[in-house]
Design an enzyme around this catalytic site. Structure first.
Site, PDB file in Angstrom:
ATOM      1  CE1 TYR A 135      -3.694  -2.441   0.451  1.00 30.64           C
ATOM      2  CE2 TYR A 135      -4.685  -0.350   1.058  1.00 30.64           C
ATOM      3  CZ  TYR A 135      -4.811  -1.658   0.667  1.00 30.64           C
ATOM      4  OH  TYR A 135      -6.055  -2.180   0.495  1.00 30.64           O
ATOM      5  CE  LYS A 190       1.092 -17.795  -2.556  1.00 27.24           C
ATOM      6  NZ  LYS A 190       0.162 -18.953  -2.657  1.00 27.24           N
ATOM      7  CG  ASP A 222      -2.948 -20.081  -1.463  1.00 29.72           C
ATOM      8  OD1 ASP A 222      -2.441 -20.053  -0.320  1.00 29.72           O
ATOM      9  OD2 ASP A 222      -2.478 -20.777  -2.384  1.00 29.72           O
ATOM     10  CG  ASP A 246      -8.347  -4.299   1.215  1.00 26.25           C
ATOM     11  OD1 ASP A 246      -9.289  -3.779   1.839  1.00 26.25           O
ATOM     12  OD2 ASP A 246      -8.239  -4.252  -0.024  1.00 26.25           O
ATOM     13  CG  ASP A 250     -14.151  -6.331   1.726  1.00 29.08           C
ATOM     14  OD1 ASP A 250     -13.936  -5.606   2.716  1.00 29.08           O
ATOM     15  OD2 ASP A 250     -14.543  -5.887   0.624  1.00 29.08           O
TER      16      ASP A 250
HETATM   17  C1  IPM Z   1     -10.592  -0.710   3.581  1.00 25.57           C
HETATM   18  C2  IPM Z   1     -10.753  -0.074   2.221  1.00 25.57           C
HETATM   19  C3  IPM Z   1      -9.530   0.810   1.965  1.00 25.57           C
HETATM   20  C4  IPM Z   1      -8.318  -0.104   1.943  1.00 25.57           C
HETATM   21  C5  IPM Z   1      -9.617   1.666   0.688  1.00 25.57           C
HETATM   22  C6  IPM Z   1     -10.833   2.562   0.704  1.00 25.57           C
HETATM   23  C7  IPM Z   1      -8.375   2.471   0.463  1.00 25.57           C
HETATM   24  O1  IPM Z   1     -10.934  -1.048   1.261  1.00 25.57           O
HETATM   25  O2  IPM Z   1     -10.512   0.039   4.585  1.00 25.57           O
HETATM   26  O3  IPM Z   1     -10.554  -1.931   3.653  1.00 25.57           O
HETATM   27  O4  IPM Z   1      -7.996  -0.700   0.918  1.00 25.57           O
HETATM   28  O5  IPM Z   1      -7.694  -0.247   2.990  1.00 25.57           O
HETATM   29 MG    MG Z   2     -11.142  -3.015   2.017  1.00 21.93          MG
END
Ligand code: IPM
Ligand code: MG
Length: 356
Positions: A135, A190, A222, A246, A250
């Protein structure tokens, strides 16, 4: 106590308004100061993280953040895009430790796309490193390829790196958190391919020596993605880098039925923090009054617990959220047959009522 309120874009202002209402109903007086961030700040001040917003965030005891991002800002150069606001706050304030709990509430088991027996009772904590990795790695950019096969072609590149102290500090955060839970840490990397991950794993093993009571395991990312849907309850604390965290957070969010339920905390070394829902700005439903404010309200509970030392109040908010769910109130994202559909504002009001 001073709290910086940064609503941002899309559904950000709607959900933050509900969280502020809950905070104000607690009794103790907070000094709340609002500032623009993301696309909203770009429109006013020409930058997604204007100096005044950053200064407020720095001087506050805690930050309540909504979400950033909007279609109309998608074509801006990268350094002016709304996402730079949250990345900038994380970096400038050294918020390196991101806590993303994934809890499947009993009443919402049916809202998950996975079978109830897989997700029922799920309670895991993803700890994502937030200041390093690909990042923020340098160098990055666009150049002309030197690869024999593609020589002369345009090529883009990013740099993944982690230093030992960076891995150490997030390792300690994860082991300390595990001590307060079921004393298990799974470090995700990884290491079969990446140098960065080999160092990550080596340092995690070293840090684990200070925590003989906590069990450390390792998993390739993975496989972790697969195990998270196969047997999520086998995890407890998961610690991983910025990029893998990240993606996995999700995925973990969806196990719980709706990403609209999940709070998060991003902390510095002194537990000063930024609190935000795990979800994004959802511009497609902005202004419709249907967004789920519970993730932001639960982020306020995390703020009270981690940064403000108000454990009773944190617990009261969490209990109030449980109560409105038990009453059958649902925003559209968590609605199932037999429950009552409510708006963003109605959900906020219900939590306030449940508090008193
Ligand atoms: C998160 C989001 C952010 C990230 C974006 C909005 C930059 O996806 O907080 O997970 O990738 O960290
Ligand atoms: Mg995110």
């Amino acid at each position: 106590m001073k709290i910086a309120v940064l609503p941002g874009d899309g559904i950000g202002p709607e959900i933050v308004a509900q969280a502020v209402k809950v905070l104000n109903s607690l009794g103790p007086k907070f000094d709340l100061e609002t500032a623009p961030v993301g696309g909203a700040a770009y429109d006013i001040a020409g930058h997604p993280l204007p100096p005044a917003t950053l200064a407020l965030a720095k001087e506050a005891d805690a930050i309540l953040f909504g979400a950033v991002g909007d279609w109309k800002h998608d074509t801006l150069p990268r350094e002016l895009r709304p996402e730079q606001a949250i990345l900038g706050l994380r970096k400038h304030l050294e918020l390196f430790a991101n806590f993303r709990p994934a809890i499947c509430y009993d009443q919402l088991t049916a809202a998950s796309s996975l079978k109830p027996e897989i997700v029922g009772g799920l309670d895991i904590l993803i700890i994502r490193e937030l200041n390093g990795d690909i990042y923020f790695g340098q160098p990055r950019g666009v150049r002309t390829s030197e690869l024999p096969l593609f020589k002369g072609a345009r090529e883009a590149y990013d740099m993944m790196h982690y230093s030992e102290p960076e891995v150490e500090r997030i390792g300690h955060v994860a082991f300390d958190a595990a001590r307060k839970r079921s004393k298990k840490v799974c470090s995700v990397d990884k290491a079969n391919v990446l140098e960065t991950s080999q160092l990550w794993r080596e340092v995690m093993i070293r840090v684990s020596k200070d925590y003989p009571d906590v069990e450390l395991s390792h998993m390739y990312v993975d496989n972790a993605a697969m195990q998270l849907v196969k047997e999520p309850k086998a995890f407890d604390v998961v610690v991983t880098g910025n990029l893998f965290g990240d993606i996995l957070s999700d995925e973990a969010a969806m196990l719980t039925g709706s990403i609209g339920m999940l709070p998060s905390a991003s902390l510095d070394k002194n537990n000063k923090g930024l609190y935000e829902p795990s979800h994004g700005s959802a511009p497609d439903i902005a202004g419709k009054g249907i967004a789920n404010p519970l993730a932001t309200i639960l982020s306020v509970a995390m703020m009270l617990r981690y940064s403000l030392g108000m454990l009773d109040e944190a617990h009261r908010i969490e209990a109030a959220v449980q109560k409105v769910l038990a009453q059958g109130l649902r925003t559209v994202d968590i609605y199932t047959d037999g429950t009552t559909k409510v708006s963003t504002v109605q959900m906020g009001d219900a939590v306030v009522a449940a508090l008193s």
